[in-house]
Design an enzyme around this catalytic site. Structure first.
Site, mmCIF file in Angstrom:
data_model
loop_
_atom_site.group_PDB
_atom_site.id
_atom_site.type_symbol
_atom_site.label_atom_id
_atom_site.label_comp_id
_atom_site.label_asym_id
_atom_site.label_seq_id
_atom_site.Cartn_x
_atom_site.Cartn_y
_atom_site.Cartn_z
ATOM 1 N NE ARG A 211 -3.530 -2.271 2.786
ATOM 2 C CZ ARG A 211 -3.228 -3.427 3.377
ATOM 3 N NH1 ARG A 211 -2.011 -3.599 3.911
ATOM 4 N NH2 ARG A 211 -4.107 -4.403 3.454
ATOM 5 C CE LYS A 235 -6.226 -1.071 4.935
ATOM 6 N NZ LYS A 235 -7.522 -1.311 4.250
ATOM 7 N NE ARG A 308 -3.064 -3.464 -1.553
ATOM 8 C CZ ARG A 308 -2.476 -4.262 -0.659
ATOM 9 N NH1 ARG A 308 -1.157 -4.365 -0.635
ATOM 10 N NH2 ARG A 308 -3.200 -4.946 0.205
ATOM 11 C CE1 TYR A 340 -6.302 -6.854 -6.799
ATOM 12 C CE2 TYR A 340 -6.182 -8.156 -4.802
ATOM 13 C CZ TYR A 340 -6.172 -6.930 -5.440
ATOM 14 O OH TYR A 340 -6.033 -5.788 -4.697
#
Length: 359
Positions: A211, A235, A308, A340
């Protein structure tokens, strides 16, 4: 309550004292106990302020008076004023998190939001670059200038129109210093450090899939040159190791040898990526850098998050295991990574329609 928009702060101040205290304690719990990012804390706190303001309008004077009817009425109101399904889903999640915390803390007699349902957020397939487009973007600082030269590169004093980044940080440059952040070319000798920085940024974003906040948060010591991995704090304070390739290693070596020393100032600390005035590079500037180079190449509009997406898609198309990609991206749930696979299926379907005689 710190941060947030002026309107949110004003609404917070207008709440009854017990409700203001509940919001502040909840935000403190998210930041200190749950270790949520400053951006997440601000978003959840703003949602709870909106909920409690709606509760006051319905006659409540304390958090303990919240019930499921109030919560559903609040979400219905949000839908009426045009909130997107993704926004409604996030606000419902904020309400459930607040309710569960408030019940544990003795603020609510029951977890009133536990049965609260929310619309399933519609998930658009992310836009991804082709592998050749991503390679061209990453190599752009070495080959060509962007379509426009941003004010940062002209030598004129500018201020960051976006303000602090999502984590509340700024490039800690001295007041009044001129800025040269962002791609500009052809690079003059004094702009060479910025070009080297841009190349490292792009290599890391695409080459590792991190990120943008994770890339900007890297310190020099987070780079393990021997094993070619970076230590990333993601995160929720989760730490992971992410490998990078030979091109990224070369870019990092060039940056540390010839770029970073030229930009570093006493206040730079251990930050790996620096702004043009020596402070830690912030995500807002990083987004402008990526967009500038993409525009210079005539590529689809792309952000660091788009790189990303591209990295994850290309890994899966190249045969990488889904769980390995999950670990690389730092997703806590495999479901976050599975989107994805949808991208890859869409590309397969497009190729089938174009090439198969029975399509």
């Amino acid at each position: 309550m710190t941060g947030g928009t002026r309107a949110t702060r004003a609404t917070h101040e207008a709440l009854p004292p017990a409700m203001r205290e509940a919001v502040d304690d909840f935000a403190d719990h998210l930041a200190r106990v749950r270790n949520r990012s400053a951006h997440t804390v601000r978003a959840y706190a703003a949602d709870v302020v909106s909920l409690l303001d709606h509760a006051v309008r319905m006659g409540c004077s304390a958090p303990a008076e919240l019930d499921l009817t109030v919560l559903r009425s609040w979400l219905a109101r949000q839908r009426t004023v045009g909130a997107a399904r993704t926004s409604l889903a996030r606000r419902a999640a904020a309400a459930r998190t607040f309710s569960a915390w408030a019940h544990r803390a003795g603020v609510l007699p029951a977890d009133v939001a536990a049965p609260l349902s929310s619309p399933r957020a519609h998930r658009d397939l992310p836009t991804v670059l082709r592998a050749d487009q991503a390679a061209a973007l990453v190599e752009a600082p070495d080959r060509r200038p962007p379509a426009t030269r941003p004010a940062e590169a002209t030598g004129h004093k500018v201020t960051d129109p976006a303000g602090p980044d999502a984590d509340g940080r700024r490039d800690d440059s001295p007041p009044g210093a001129s800025r040269q952040d962002g791609p500009a070319g052809p690079a003059r000798p004094e702009e060479e450090p910025v070009r080297l920085r841009d190349r490292v940024l792009l290599e890391l974003l695409y080459g590792t899939g991190v990120r943008v906040s994770e890339a900007c948060g890297l310190d020099v010591a987070d780079v393990d040159h021997g094993r070619r991995v970076i230590r990333v704090l993601g995160k929720g304070g989760r730490e992971r190791s992410v490998p990078y390739g030979v091109p990224a290693q070369r870019a990092i070596d060039d940056w540390l040898r010839s770029g970073r020393p030229a930009l570093a100032v006493p206040g730079s600390g251990e930050a790996l990526l620096l702004g043009a005035r020596g402070g830690r590079l912030n995500p807002t500037t990083a987004r402008r850098i990526v967009a500038g180079y993409a525009e210079s190449l005539g590529l689809p509009r792309v952000s660091p998050h788009g790189l990303r997406h591209s990295a994850a898609t290309h890994l899966l198309e190249g045969g990488a295991d889904l769980r390995a990609v999950q670990e690389l991206l730092g997703h806590s749930s495999l479901g976050s990574t599975q989107i994805y696979t949808h991208v890859s299926v869409e590309r397969l379907r497009a190729a089938y329609r174009q090439a198969h005689p029975r399509a």
